[in-house]
Design an enzyme around this catalytic site. Structure first.
Site, short mmCIF file in Angstrom:
data_model
loop_
_atom_site.label_atom_id
_atom_site.label_comp_id
_atom_site.label_asym_id
_atom_site.label_seq_id
_atom_site.Cartn_x
_atom_site.Cartn_y
_atom_site.Cartn_z
N ASN A 1 0.81 -1.22 0.00
CA ASN A 1 0.00 0.00 0.00
C ASN A 1 0.84 1.27 0.00
OD1 ASN A 1 -1.83 -2.02 2.04
ND2 ASN A 1 -2.82 -1.16 0.24
N VAL B 1 1.20 6.85 0.64
CA VAL B 1 0.36 5.77 1.15
C VAL B 1 -0.96 5.75 0.41
CG1 VAL B 1 -0.85 4.90 3.18
CG2 VAL B 1 1.41 5.93 3.43
N CYS B 2 -1.37 4.55 0.02
CA CYS B 2 -2.67 4.34 -0.60
C CYS B 2 -3.54 3.61 0.42
CB CYS B 2 -2.51 3.51 -1.87
SG CYS B 2 -4.00 3.41 -2.86
N LEU B 3 -4.39 4.39 1.07
CA LEU B 3 -5.25 3.86 2.12
C LEU B 3 -6.65 4.35 1.84
CD1 LEU B 3 -5.27 2.39 4.90
CD2 LEU B 3 -4.74 4.58 5.95
#
Length: 162
Positions: A91, A99-101
């Site tokens: 992620n 960050v890919c959240l």
């Protein structure tokens, strides 16, 4: 009309500044999960935090520095979060550390969201990646098909991040 806009702008700026200062003070007084929060300068829009690798994760023993950028319209818009310390995680962008959240996406962010919630989510992400929200599909492929290699790379990052 111009006077009213200036007054409104000043009120919202002061309210936002107060909220950000209040969040920072609370996090410094009672750091969640051992996460240390600081300001690298006098700019309230740029935060840093050090997240310890959770004991029940591949990142155990590591200390990961992150940068949190608060947009002008925070808390209505989500912060931008990136790892400064290199980390091998599905992620996290391997090039920028971003960050890919899911809950940090513009369309998922709730205006009442806090930096403490962001930090708790990042800590949890180190334990359980969001497979359906991968940043890097090569890393996701390793996670699914070459799990031993993924685990070794993740542990190596933790070993370097002390």
């Amino acid at each position: 009309m111009e006077k009213q806009f200036a007054s409104s702008f000043h009120y919202h700026f002061a309210t936002r500044t107060y909220r950000v200062q209040k969040e920072l003070a609370a996090l410094r007084k009672s750091p969640p999960l051992g996460i240390q929060v600081s300001l690298p300068s006098d700019d309230l829009h740029v935060w840093e935090a050090v997240i310890p690798g959770p004991d029940d994760s591949l990142y155990k023993g590591g200390k990961f520095k992150i940068q949190i950028l608060l947009p002008e319209n925070y808390p209505l818009a989500p912060p931008i979060v990136r790892f400064v310390t290199p980390i091998y995680h599905l992620n996290v962008s391997q090039s920028s550390g971003q960050v890919c959240l899911r809950f940090l996406a513009e369309d998922e962010w709730v205006a009442g969201g806090t930096i403490e919630q962001v930090l708790n989510a990042l800590f949890s992400l180190l334990i359980r990646p969001e497979e359906d929200n991968a940043f890097d599909h090569d890393v996701l492929n390793n996670y699914h098909h070459y799990r031993g290699q993924y685990d070794r790379k993740a542990r190596a990052c933790a070993a370097k991040a002390t």
